[in-house]
Design a protein around this motif. Structure first.
Motif, short mmCIF file in Angstrom:
data_model
loop_
_atom_site.label_atom_id
_atom_site.label_comp_id
_atom_site.label_asym_id
_atom_site.label_seq_id
_atom_site.Cartn_x
_atom_site.Cartn_y
_atom_site.Cartn_z
N LEU A 63 0.53 -0.79 0.39
CA LEU A 63 -0.22 -0.38 0.20
C LEU A 63 0.72 1.05 0.27
O LEU A 63 1.54 1.35 0.86
CB LEU A 63 -0.87 -0.40 1.13
CG LEU A 63 -1.74 1.24 1.55
CD1 LEU A 63 -2.74 1.52 0.52
CD2 LEU A 63 -2.24 1.44 3.18
N VAL B 44 0.45 4.73 0.69
CA VAL B 44 -0.17 6.33 1.33
C VAL B 44 -0.11 7.58 0.53
O VAL B 44 1.17 8.02 0.49
CB VAL B 44 -0.62 6.59 2.92
CG1 VAL B 44 -0.71 7.78 3.10
CG2 VAL B 44 -0.41 5.14 3.72
N SER C 66 -3.30 11.16 3.75
CA SER C 66 -4.13 10.59 5.00
C SER C 66 -4.33 12.10 5.39
O SER C 66 -4.55 12.06 6.96
CB SER C 66 -2.22 10.43 5.66
OG SER C 66 -1.70 11.53 6.22
N ASN D 232 -6.86 13.08 1.18
CA ASN D 232 -6.41 11.63 0.84
C ASN D 232 -6.25 10.91 -0.65
O ASN D 232 -5.95 11.50 -1.86
CB ASN D 232 -8.18 11.06 0.94
CG ASN D 232 -8.91 10.67 2.17
OD1 ASN D 232 -8.15 9.99 2.84
ND2 ASN D 232 -9.23 11.61 2.32
N TYR E 9 -4.84 6.77 -1.70
CA TYR E 9 -3.68 5.38 -1.29
C TYR E 9 -4.19 4.17 -2.55
O TYR E 9 -5.01 3.53 -3.35
CB TYR E 9 -5.12 4.16 -0.32
CG TYR E 9 -5.54 5.59 0.61
CD1 TYR E 9 -4.59 5.11 1.61
CD2 TYR E 9 -6.52 6.34 0.39
CE1 TYR E 9 -4.75 6.76 2.73
CE2 TYR E 9 -7.09 7.00 1.69
CZ TYR E 9 -6.36 7.22 3.04
OH TYR E 9 -6.67 7.93 3.60
N PHE F 59 -10.89 -1.03 2.93
CA PHE F 59 -10.90 0.16 2.97
C PHE F 59 -11.72 0.70 3.13
O PHE F 59 -12.59 0.35 2.79
CB PHE F 59 -10.70 0.57 1.43
CG PHE F 59 -8.94 0.51 0.86
CD1 PHE F 59 -8.39 1.42 1.52
CD2 PHE F 59 -8.24 -0.49 -0.04
CE1 PHE F 59 -7.01 1.86 0.89
CE2 PHE F 59 -7.55 -0.63 -0.14
CZ PHE F 59 -6.33 0.68 -0.19
N VAL G 73 -7.21 -0.62 6.18
CA VAL G 73 -7.34 0.82 5.54
C VAL G 73 -8.59 1.17 6.66
O VAL G 73 -9.80 1.06 6.19
CB VAL G 73 -6.64 1.31 4.49
CG1 VAL G 73 -6.07 2.42 4.39
CG2 VAL G 73 -5.58 0.28 4.05
N THR H 229 -6.10 6.38 9.53
CA THR H 229 -5.54 7.66 7.93
C THR H 229 -6.69 8.75 8.34
O THR H 229 -7.75 8.32 9.14
CB THR H 229 -5.82 7.45 6.98
OG1 THR H 229 -4.21 8.19 6.22
CG2 THR H 229 -6.15 6.03 6.04
N ALA I 284 -0.41 6.22 9.36
CA ALA I 284 -0.27 6.49 8.15
C ALA I 284 0.39 7.52 7.90
O ALA I 284 -0.39 9.18 8.42
CB ALA I 284 -1.74 6.75 7.71
N ASP J 220 2.38 10.71 4.20
CA ASP J 220 2.02 10.70 2.97
C ASP J 220 3.48 10.08 2.64
O ASP J 220 4.17 10.28 3.29
CB ASP J 220 1.62 12.46 2.97
CG ASP J 220 0.87 12.97 2.75
OD1 ASP J 220 0.22 11.92 3.94
OD2 ASP J 220 0.44 13.87 2.30
#
Length: 318
Positions: free
Chosen positions: A6, A8, A11, A23, A25, A206, A227, A266, A296, A298
């Motif tokens: 994953l 990121v 976040s 956001n 992801y 998610f 997540v 996050t 999380a 960035d």
């Protein structure tokens, strides 16, 4: 096997900060790139993370609040500009189709035909069944919002001792895996279950903007990585409920109930300072989650945990 991890890309929640972008992801899965909730600035974050438009095969939107979708125009136009040749499936709530259309064609550009639109509706939708199952479940938010769950089919781990005991070797092993049974050199029929154990497939969920609801628990059940938003700390639970969000402790409750292996928190509100970050993990753990917790940031890269061990094979007879 190709990389599974994953990235990121952002976040923050509604308001980005100096250190947290909106956001974004990117789940990399065996050559597929599932881009979830590309907020404003996602295209630049992708560049900083070392990934390109060619790495994106899916765009999955949970809902149409700006911090989850304002990056769509840039991502789509980059897909067009860079001449991405493969299909890119765009999944979004059907109730927000008018917003998707505005984002998809936000400005003048030389368009692309590779975007395949997949609007979803109802309480549950199966978006894809190969090479993984991608399921969407409706969450509890002021606008229609969905969470996503990606599941790999269970596989098998072959048992060399059992194969040898039955004289199954060489090309016969492949045939046994593909067909489920073969005839051994001595004429016996050998079934796959005699020489293998089930290997659980990997799973990722998610869960973005939502209050506590059954769908959040269902999405998280048994996943390797969850997540999930933790917009507020527990002392601000009243605000979380008012705006349709989760606290860190509530995210921990969802993860604990589902037996999650790695919890990625996050979507943090800008009201909190950097020194508050440890409290998100502390509150998630205090809610009963004893697994691995990732706060999380960035441009973090979060690997999937090692595969679960194959199920033990039961002995036949007494």
């Amino acid at each position: 096997m190709s990389a599974r991890d994953l990235l990121v890309l952002g976040s923050a929640s509604a308001v980005p900060t100096r250190f947290r972008n909106h956001n974004g992801y990117l789940l990399r899965w065996d050559g597929h790139g599932l881009l979830f909730d590309p907020g404003e600035g996602t295209q630049r974050q992708m560049t900083l993370a070392g990934v390109s438009a060619h790495d994106v095969t899916w765009i999955c939107l949970t809902h149409f609040h700006g911090d989850h979708c304002l990056g769509v125009p840039g991502v789509v136009q980059r897909i067009a500009r860079d001449g991405v040749p493969h299909s890119v499936r765009a999944v979004f709530p059907a109730s927000g189709a008018v917003y998707w259309e505005r984002l998809r064609h936000a400005t003048a550009f030389v368009d692309t035909a590779v975007i395949e639109e997949v609007p979803i509706s109802g309480d549950q939708a199966v978006v894809a069944t190969a090479p993984f199952t991608l399921t969407a479940r409706r969450l509890s938010h002021p606008v229609e919002a969905y969470g996503y769950r990606l599941e790999e089919p269970d596989g098998v781990t072959m048992l060399p001792a059992e194969l040898a005991a039955r004289g199954v070797r060489g090309p016969l092993v492949r045939r046994l895996q593909e067909e489920g049974r073969v005839t051994a050199p001595d004429g016996r029929t050998v079934a796959l279950e005699e020489c293998s154990v089930r290997r659980p497939g990997q799973k990722v969920a998610f869960v973005m903007d939502t209050r506590l609801c059954q769908a959040a628990y269902d999405l998280a059940d048994g996943v390797d990585v969850l997540v999930i938003e933790a917009t507020f700390l527990d002392e601000d639970a009243a605000l979380a409920a008012e705006y349709g969000h989760l606290t860190a402790g509530q995210a921990g409750r969802v993860a604990a109930a589902g037996g999650v292996r790695r919890l990625v928190l996050t979507h943090f509100s800008e009201r909190y300072r950097a020194e508050d970050e440890p409290r998100f993990a502390e509150q998630a753990a205090a809610a009963g989650f004893a697994g691995d917790i990732v706060i999380a940031h960035d441009l973090d890269r979060v690997p999937l945990p090692r595969r679960r061990r194959a199920a033990a094979r039961r002995r036949q007879g007494g």
